[in-house]
Design an enzyme around this catalytic site. Sequence first.
Site, PDB file in Angstrom:
ATOM      1  N   ASP A  69       0.850  -1.178   0.000  1.00  0.00           N
ATOM      2  CA  ASP A  69       0.000   0.000   0.000  1.00  0.00           C
ATOM      3  C   ASP A  69       0.890   1.234   0.000  1.00  0.00           C
ATOM      4  O   ASP A  69       1.998   1.220   0.553  1.00  0.00           O
ATOM      5  CB  ASP A  69      -0.907   0.025   1.227  1.00  0.00           C
ATOM      6  CG  ASP A  69      -2.011   1.061   1.102  1.00  0.00           C
ATOM      7  OD1 ASP A  69      -3.049   0.730   0.501  1.00  0.00           O
ATOM      8  OD2 ASP A  69      -1.837   2.193   1.575  1.00  0.00           O
TER       9      ASP A  69
ATOM     10  N   ILE B 279       0.168   8.985   1.752  1.00  0.00           N
ATOM     11  CA  ILE B 279       0.908  10.183   2.146  1.00  0.00           C
ATOM     12  C   ILE B 279       0.576  10.493   3.597  1.00  0.00           C
ATOM     13  O   ILE B 279      -0.597  10.511   3.973  1.00  0.00           O
ATOM     14  CB  ILE B 279       0.544  11.377   1.246  1.00  0.00           C
ATOM     15  CG1 ILE B 279       0.815  11.039  -0.224  1.00  0.00           C
ATOM     16  CG2 ILE B 279       1.324  12.626   1.656  1.00  0.00           C
ATOM     17  CD1 ILE B 279       0.336  12.105  -1.197  1.00  0.00           C
ATOM     18  N   HIS B 280       1.600  10.736   4.405  1.00  0.00           N
ATOM     19  CA  HIS B 280       1.397  11.000   5.832  1.00  0.00           C
ATOM     20  C   HIS B 280       2.227  12.194   6.291  1.00  0.00           C
ATOM     21  O   HIS B 280       3.152  12.628   5.601  1.00  0.00           O
ATOM     22  CB  HIS B 280       1.785   9.761   6.659  1.00  0.00           C
ATOM     23  CG  HIS B 280       0.906   8.583   6.418  1.00  0.00           C
ATOM     24  ND1 HIS B 280      -0.263   8.363   7.112  1.00  0.00           N
ATOM     25  CD2 HIS B 280       1.015   7.559   5.542  1.00  0.00           C
ATOM     26  CE1 HIS B 280      -0.835   7.249   6.676  1.00  0.00           C
ATOM     27  NE2 HIS B 280      -0.080   6.752   5.717  1.00  0.00           N
ATOM     28  N   ARG B 281       1.896  12.690   7.475  1.00  0.00           N
ATOM     29  CA  ARG B 281       2.624  13.783   8.109  1.00  0.00           C
ATOM     30  C   ARG B 281       3.885  13.228   8.751  1.00  0.00           C
ATOM     31  O   ARG B 281       3.820  12.433   9.685  1.00  0.00           O
ATOM     32  CB  ARG B 281       1.721  14.431   9.159  1.00  0.00           C
ATOM     33  CG  ARG B 281       2.163  15.780   9.654  1.00  0.00           C
ATOM     34  CD  ARG B 281       1.023  16.447  10.408  1.00  0.00           C
ATOM     35  NE  ARG B 281       0.907  16.049  11.796  1.00  0.00           N
ATOM     36  CZ  ARG B 281      -0.170  16.247  12.550  1.00  0.00           C
ATOM     37  NH1 ARG B 281      -1.239  16.825  12.027  1.00  0.00           N
ATOM     38  NH2 ARG B 281      -0.207  15.870  13.807  1.00  0.00           N
TER      39      ARG B 281
ATOM     40  N   GLU C  18      -2.233   1.102  -4.686  1.00  0.00           N
ATOM     41  CA  GLU C  18      -2.622   2.262  -5.481  1.00  0.00           C
ATOM     42  C   GLU C  18      -1.604   2.631  -6.554  1.00  0.00           C
ATOM     43  O   GLU C  18      -1.927   3.418  -7.457  1.00  0.00           O
ATOM     44  CB  GLU C  18      -2.875   3.459  -4.567  1.00  0.00           C
ATOM     45  CG  GLU C  18      -4.155   3.385  -3.747  1.00  0.00           C
ATOM     46  CD  GLU C  18      -3.952   2.659  -2.416  1.00  0.00           C
ATOM     47  OE1 GLU C  18      -4.915   2.577  -1.634  1.00  0.00           O
ATOM     48  OE2 GLU C  18      -2.838   2.151  -2.182  1.00  0.00           O
TER      49      GLU C  18
ATOM     50  N   GLU D 176      -2.699  22.134   8.566  1.00  0.00           N
ATOM     51  CA  GLU D 176      -3.383  21.022   7.925  1.00  0.00           C
ATOM     52  C   GLU D 176      -4.429  21.539   6.944  1.00  0.00           C
ATOM     53  O   GLU D 176      -4.734  22.733   6.908  1.00  0.00           O
ATOM     54  CB  GLU D 176      -4.022  20.104   8.973  1.00  0.00           C
ATOM     55  CG  GLU D 176      -3.034  19.189   9.680  1.00  0.00           C
ATOM     56  CD  GLU D 176      -2.584  18.024   8.785  1.00  0.00           C
ATOM     57  OE1 GLU D 176      -3.014  17.974   7.616  1.00  0.00           O
ATOM     58  OE2 GLU D 176      -1.826  17.164   9.272  1.00  0.00           O
TER      59      GLU D 176
END
Length: 502
Positions: free
Chosen positions: A173, A176-178, A240, A296
């Site tokens: 998988d 996108i993350h912080r 994805e 954010e």
Amino acid sequence: MTDMTRSTENHENYDLRSVIERLKKYDNEYVETNEPVDPAAELSGVYRYVGAGGTVMRPTRTGPAMVFNKIKGYDDFRVLIGLLSSRQRVARILGAPKEELARLLRDAVHKAIDPIVIANEQAVCQEVIHLASDEGFDLRTLLPAPTNTPEDAGPYFTMGMCYAADPQTGEHDVTIHRLCVQGKDEISMYFVPGRHLDQFRIKAEQAGNALPITISIGVDPAIEIGACFEPPTTPLGFDELSIAGGLRGRAVELVQGVAVNARAIANAEVVIEGELIPDYRVREDQHTNTGKAMPEFPGYTGDAQAAVPVIKVKAVTHRKHPILQTCIGPSDEHTNLAGIPTEASILGMVERALPGLVKNVHCPSPGTGKYMAVLQINKRSLQDEGRQRQAALLAFSAFSELKHVFLVDEDVDIFDLNDVIWAMTTRYQGDADTIFIPGVRCHPLDPSQDPAFSSSIRAHGITCKTIYDCTVPYHLKANFQRSQFMEVDVDRFLPGFSNLTQ
């Protein structure tokens, strides 16, 4: 543009640098500066005025993507920001009209092409290799991760394609993350509950194991957009990267990491290799004590998390003269990254259940790409009356983080919010056309979704989802015909006018 032309163009655009060269052919889509810039807040402060848009505090605007060629303290690096902050630019990158992007992505899901692995010596992302075991290795001086504002918890990687495998099934998988730089070889990783990579991490942690992971930065934007699909369109175990393959008509190329048992995107500008360490957490703002994380997408600075998982970095690899890609959290880059896949998911689900009813879907900038959708409804007979509200319910099912759905008729331009609000003004009555769905789980970064805001909210992250039905009742459609003007060739009077409005 014909499918054949689109396929040819997509084949020519396969990494970040080829996409930048394509954008240089257009006016006002790409700019560079040689003025030295500090990555700590100054870089984002500049781009806020140039082209951020979105929910960024005004003044801001839609503008070109921008490359800073001289980063203070980092001689070899350039930084790109705002690549996807214009829907028109996304359309040019993907080779389709901006109104057709939802259908393009929906079709790419059904034409998915699995990624392939190439040999390490063929991977440009490994032209330069830094191992954490090397003397003097330090992420903070190696990579120019920016801060968005002076009160951020630290430097953040905001456009990293995080890629890992399920430790039980081997399924991959990408999301996108912080990612906050916490030390010379540590990065904290914030997961919104339910994210697939977090499920992989939990499985590994329960077995007492670290989870190998790569973070690929500066890739083909088709990968970045494809990575933002969510369930039910892409359930757990759906890679994805195969959607990007479908968009481009060619498989995404991966390469085995040099220091961890994980794969990275082979033509990325920068790759960070590491492991999510089991049973190890840090406070996100441990170095600043501001209580803040970073801006954010809703337009507010997120709260620093008290305990977030940590990636122990094992290696950094990159291309020669690399380009680090970044974004401003509340910019329209997020709107397009999150919103266009959401449009595709809604369109796909509603079309399966109610064929022909919904002509198109738009998740506009004020809704951040996640919270708001406008559905263009085509009522073909009296039997379609009421089905528009079923379509809204399906939209909520297709994307659980959706908060508001606006329903408008087929004569309303859903990409022009002036037209949407006009429909709300003349085709909507609040007492009859507002449907409330209270007590539903939504998204924790909306600050209004909290008991302190309303006594009707039982817990943080729960909201009242709302449908605004701005469609004309079918039996009254004849009374709501818009004024019709003569069709003319404006170019005869103003040569080149049609080119200026594209």
